[in-house]
Scaffold this motif. Structure first.
Motif, short mmCIF file in Angstrom:
data_model
loop_
_atom_site.label_atom_id
_atom_site.label_comp_id
_atom_site.label_asym_id
_atom_site.label_seq_id
_atom_site.Cartn_x
_atom_site.Cartn_y
_atom_site.Cartn_z
N SER A 41 31.84 42.67 104.76
CA SER A 41 31.86 44.04 103.94
C SER A 41 31.29 44.88 104.97
O SER A 41 32.01 45.67 105.72
N THR A 45 33.94 47.80 106.19
CA THR A 45 33.97 49.08 106.80
C THR A 45 34.01 49.00 108.57
O THR A 45 34.37 50.46 108.49
N GLN A 93 36.43 40.70 95.60
CA GLN A 93 35.62 42.16 95.71
C GLN A 93 36.16 42.96 95.08
O GLN A 93 37.14 44.04 96.32
N LYS A 94 36.50 43.81 93.95
CA LYS A 94 37.32 44.97 93.32
C LYS A 94 36.67 46.60 93.81
O LYS A 94 37.01 47.01 94.94
N THR A 95 35.07 46.26 94.36
CA THR A 95 35.01 47.85 95.49
C THR A 95 35.43 47.68 96.50
O THR A 95 36.04 48.71 97.03
N HIS A 96 35.87 46.10 97.40
CA HIS A 96 36.42 45.90 98.68
C HIS A 96 37.92 46.17 98.61
O HIS A 96 37.96 47.00 99.37
N GLN A 97 38.24 45.80 97.63
CA GLN A 97 39.56 46.61 97.71
C GLN A 97 39.72 48.00 97.06
O GLN A 97 41.07 48.91 98.22
N ARG A 98 39.10 48.87 96.87
CA ARG A 98 39.04 50.39 96.41
C ARG A 98 38.64 50.65 97.08
O ARG A 98 39.62 51.73 97.56
N ARG A 99 38.03 49.99 98.40
CA ARG A 99 37.51 50.84 99.45
C ARG A 99 39.11 50.84 100.24
O ARG A 99 39.24 52.37 100.85
#
Length: 225
Positions: A41, A45, A93-99
């Motif tokens: 993460s 970021t 992780q989908k969260t990181h992919q979307r970001r």
């Protein structure tokens, strides 16, 4: 920095020239930022912030340029930041992919000069019109290309450790199948070798047995598209 997933760790104090070294949670190395828990993460970021700064600079200075120039500046100056050494840190992780994909979506709106609200399916059509594959697809292809190079001895990666060539081949499998070792942690399960081996084993034999790297890339591109 002490890399561990354990909740209770032993603390050690290290000194150099009578000065006590401070303890850190993450550290940069060769352009990557490693966390003490091997998470991604912090690095992601950092990449997104750098890419957004560059994209903002392009927006301010090239807003009146042709679409082709805007697209070229994104693929030249922004996207490489999001893909640097992605074979190492490619997120699952989908969260990181979307970001990460959000940065490309912002670039697509800028190139098309279209800032209307669109659902995810609408942005997919915009990406297709621009000829921009999703960053996740490009990262997967980059991992598979590196896997091909490792299997064929084109890079200094010993693919036979810890992987082993599968001995029992079925009709649905190819001759270059590799068995995946048991994984006790999510970090190991989603690491380059174990994750890419799963993708590699699912490829058609006509792709994995390509006689050259160029032919492998071409066959892989045709299979994805």
């Amino acid at each position: 920095m002490q890399m561990t997933r354990s909740r209770s760790t032993l603390s050690f104090t290290y000194c150099m020239s009578k000065d006590t070294l401070s303890t850190i949670d993450h550290h940069p190395y060769l352009g990557l930022k490693f966390n003490k828990d091997l998470g991604r993460s912090t690095h992601i970021t950092k990449l997104i912030n750098q890419a957004n700064k560059t994209l903002g600079f392009i927006k301010r200075n090239l807003s009146r340029c042709k679409q082709s120039i805007k697209a070229a500046t994104y693929t030249t100056f922004v996207r490489p930041k999001l893909e640097y050494a992605a074979t190492v840190w490619d997120p699952h992780q989908k969260t990181h992919q979307r970001r990460l994909e959000m940065v490309q979506c912002q670039a697509a709106r800028f190139v098309q000069n279209d800032y209307q609200y669109r659902r995810e399916s609408g942005m997919t059509a915009v990406m297709h019109k621009l000829g921009w594959p999703a960053l996740q697809e490009r990262s997967q292809q980059a991992r598979l290309v590196l896997m091909y190079q490792a299997v064929n001895g084109l890079v200094a990666i010993d693919i036979n450790f810890p992987m082993r060539r599968t001995s029992n081949i079925t009709r649905q499998q190819h001759q270059l199948q590799y068995s995946i070792p048991h994984c006790n942690t999510e970090q190991y399960r989603q690491s380059f070798l174990t994750r890419t081996t799963r993708d590699w084993n699912g490829l058609d034999p006509s792709i994995t047995e390509a006689p050259s790297l160029e032919e492998f890339k071409a066959a892989l591109g045709r299979a994805v598209t």
